[in-house]
Design a protein around this motif. Structure first.
Motif, short mmCIF file in Angstrom:
data_model
loop_
_atom_site.label_atom_id
_atom_site.label_comp_id
_atom_site.label_asym_id
_atom_site.label_seq_id
_atom_site.Cartn_x
_atom_site.Cartn_y
_atom_site.Cartn_z
N PHE A 478 0.83 -1.21 0.00
CA PHE A 478 0.00 0.00 0.00
C PHE A 478 0.86 1.25 0.00
O PHE A 478 0.49 2.28 -0.58
N THR A 490 -4.33 -3.33 0.49
CA THR A 490 -4.63 -4.42 -0.44
C THR A 490 -4.56 -5.77 0.29
O THR A 490 -4.06 -5.86 1.42
N LYS A 491 -5.01 -6.81 -0.38
CA LYS A 491 -4.93 -8.16 0.18
C LYS A 491 -3.48 -8.57 0.40
O LYS A 491 -3.16 -9.33 1.33
#
Length: 634
Positions: A478, A490-491
């Protein structure tokens, strides 16, 4: 106090709504905008919105984008932005025109000709006329229906710095030093921040038919309380919003924390005297009375609106002893727990020993600035310590430091005949020259800046007795792919954190970011941690893991909030200061925005010494310095 308002808001002149999160506050404001836009669209009429920039309204804009994608049309909406940096073109990466395009306009169906931002390139002799034209355009559009505001730490709205009165209109202004310091990271150094801006005036803002001011994070708490509760003053321009008939402050719990109803609720109404509230009130009373805890009298309580506490909890004598003991029990020289000791009244468990201790630092320097003494203790007391730097911190490295490193790499590479190193350094040097003073860093440039900060972190660790092999650099995506105020988790960020947690299996975690602005690096890092912990919910190690929060650079927990206070000897404080000093690229940074002292090592020293002095004033033992922590219970 507004008519019909509850008694606990009696000191609040502006209606203030407190929400558990920024997202919930933004939903409320988005509902108001949606209702008005839908009504005006149905009538074939325009809606005129005044918009703000900065990290505060970003979540609101994301919600409006979502609603547009769900069918809300902005084709009849006309917008006027509060302000713009003077001297920046609309395509400059830090201009507010660029910000609005990136964060809102490019993602909704608004007509480009209906979006207005002050002209940052107007010639000096034409600025007055340009500002007058901006006001005229607002009037011609029918005036602002809704104005969205953030608030700066100086109390400014728009760029109406202290000294701005309610009669001020759109104009060219000189920016306050604290405002420029707060923008320093966006511009890769305070020296690059424009000294002037064009802003709507306070009077222009007050002309809007409805105003919503948004504020998130504990850094805004003091100025929110002063704006809402103190008499209007040019020293806090936002306080003039008290004179508006339809103004609402929408804030999260951290930003609301200095309002009397939350900070000193016993002064405005009945209180549920929990143990936490009792400790808070008694410590406050001691500090207000300038007395040690054990010397407070019944009269001190009754004369400070706390007679009901005595009625419910007993005499001052009993209360004083209880709170004294509670406060005393927060003090420990063993942040990982002391082996072979009775831990009945110690903040951390004695077993297991040694512990697997995981320190999470949102950026390099956060760890040593806030808990350098505890890092030194954990290392010396032989705990299995891991320090994880969640982001590289490369956005905070000034170009001048990079140029010095490039020159070193080139000279060393030429002496060693290392063609690859010289080639890389010269390529980065060309990228640095090409981007100029205000351009965006290339991926190579950001990588080199990240490596510089890794070197600083290793040097700091060695001084604190930590083997650099105990350091981890996660470089969460990120941050690496984003910019300040524009980060999104984000994942991949969560996956990296889950992997780290399951590998270390910590008995204790030290982290920061709780209560910070939701889009700040510490807050996003803490959010990643929380999501990762939920993903690890079934792990056996999590049942025995305690989480300790450190407050953040430049600030400290208040005494009543501390669950663990770790004293530092003069030598330990000296180790910490030397550790901070190793972060050369950050030496000109002022983490707390202090006007008094821009040197982070002196600010950290003063903060830790002030905490020790506060404990001493309450009648506890006298120490050189103290680092404080609050236990987090999700």
């Amino acid at each position: 106090m507004k008519n019909g308002a509850p008694s606990y808001t009696q000191r609040e002149v502006i209606t203030t709504q407190i929400y558990p999160s920024a997202d919930q506050a933004c939903t409320y404001v988005a509902d108001a905008i949606t209702d008005l836009v839908s009504e005006r669209n149905a009538a074939g009429q325009p809606t005129v919105l005044g918009l703000a920039t900065g990290s505060t309204p970003v979540r609101l804009y994301r919600e409006l984008i979502r609603r547009c994608q769900a069918g809300l049309s902005f084709q009849r909406v006309i917008t006027f932005n509060l302000d713009e940096y003077y001297g920046l073109s609309g395509d400059h990466p830090e201009s507010y025109r660029r910000f609005m395009q990136d964060q809102l306009f490019d993602h909704i169906d608004i007509l480009p000709e209906n979006t207005h931002v002050p002209d940052g390139l107007a010639a000096k002799d034409e600025v007055f006329e340009s500002c007058s034209d901006y006001e005229a355009a607002m009037r011609e559009a029918g005036g602002l229906d809704i104005q969205i505001l953030g608030i700066g730490r100086t109390g400014h709205i728009g760029f109406n710095e202290p000294g701005s009165g309610p009669e001020s209109r759109t104009r060219l202004v000189t920016l306050d030093s604290l405002t420029r310091r707060d923008a320093a990271r966006d511009f890769l150094g305070e020296e690059n921040v424009p000294r002037h801006a064009i802003t709507m005036g306070v009077g222009t803002i007050l002309d809007a038919r409805q105003i919503f001011l948004l504020a998130w994070g504990e850094a805004k708490a003091r100025v929110i309380a002063e704006s809402v509760e103190a008499p209007p003053s040019e020293s806090i321009p936002a306080s003039f919003l008290q004179g508006h008939p339809n103004c609402v402050f929408c804030v999260d719990e951290a930003a609301a924390s200095h309002l009397t109803r939350l900070r000193y609720p016993w002064l405005v109404g009945p209180v549920d005297w929990t143990e936490t509230m009792t400790r808070k009130a008694v410590v406050w009373l001691a500090q207000k009375s300038n007395k040690p805890l054990l010397r407070l009298t019944d009269e001190d309580y009754t004369e400070n609106a706390m007679a009901d506490l005595l009625t419910e909890k007993g005499s001052a004598y009993d209360l004083n002893i209880r709170i004294f003991n509670t406060t005393q029990h927060t003090i420990t020289g063993w942040p990982g727990g002391k082996p072979d000791a009775d831990d009945s009244y110690r903040p951390e468990r004695r077993i297991p020993f040694p512990k697997r201790s995981l320190v999470l630092s949102s950026e390099p320097t956060d760890d040593v600035f806030c808990m350098g003494g505890v890092l030194h203790r954990l290392a010396n007391q032989k705990h299995q310590l891991t320090v994880a730097y969640l982001t590289s911190g490369n956005l905070a490295v000034p170009d001048t430091d990079v140029r010095r490193s490039i020159e070193l790499i080139i000279e060393l590479g030429e002496r060693l005949d290392d063609v690859a190193e010289v080639h890389f350094a010269r390529k980065v040097e060309q990228q640095l020259d090409a981007k100029g003073q205000f351009g965006e860093d290339s991926s190579d440039l950001r990588r080199l800046k990240g490596l510089i900060r890794r070197g600083e972190a290793r040097s700091s660790a060695r001084l604190l007795g930590i083997d650099p092999a105990q350091l981890r650099f996660l470089d969460l995506p990120f941050y690496e792919t984003g910019r300040y105020r524009r980060f999104q988790i984000t994942k991949a960020d969560v996956a990296a954190m889950v992997t780290l947690l399951n590998e270390i299996r910590p008995h204790q975690i030290f982290a920061t970011g709780h209560g910070h602005d939701p889009l700040s690096v510490p807050a996003l890092s803490f959010e990643v941690l929380q999501i990762a912990l939920r993903a690890c919910a079934g792990a056996d190690w999590l049942k025995d893991c305690w989480i300790w929060l450190y407050r953040g650079p430049g600030v400290e927990w208040e005494i009543h909030e501390m669950d663990m206070a770790v004293p530092l000897s003069p030598d330990e404080l000296d180790f910490k200061i030397k550790g901070i000093y190793q972060h050369q690229t950050q030496r000109s940074q002022s983490p707390g925005g202090s006007k008094q002292d821009a040197n982070s090592w002196n600010l950290a020293s003063a903060l830790n010494r002030a905490t020790a002095q506060a404990y001493d004033a309450l009648g506890l033992a006298e120490y050189e310095a103290i680092e404080g922590f609050k236990r987090f219970r999700s």
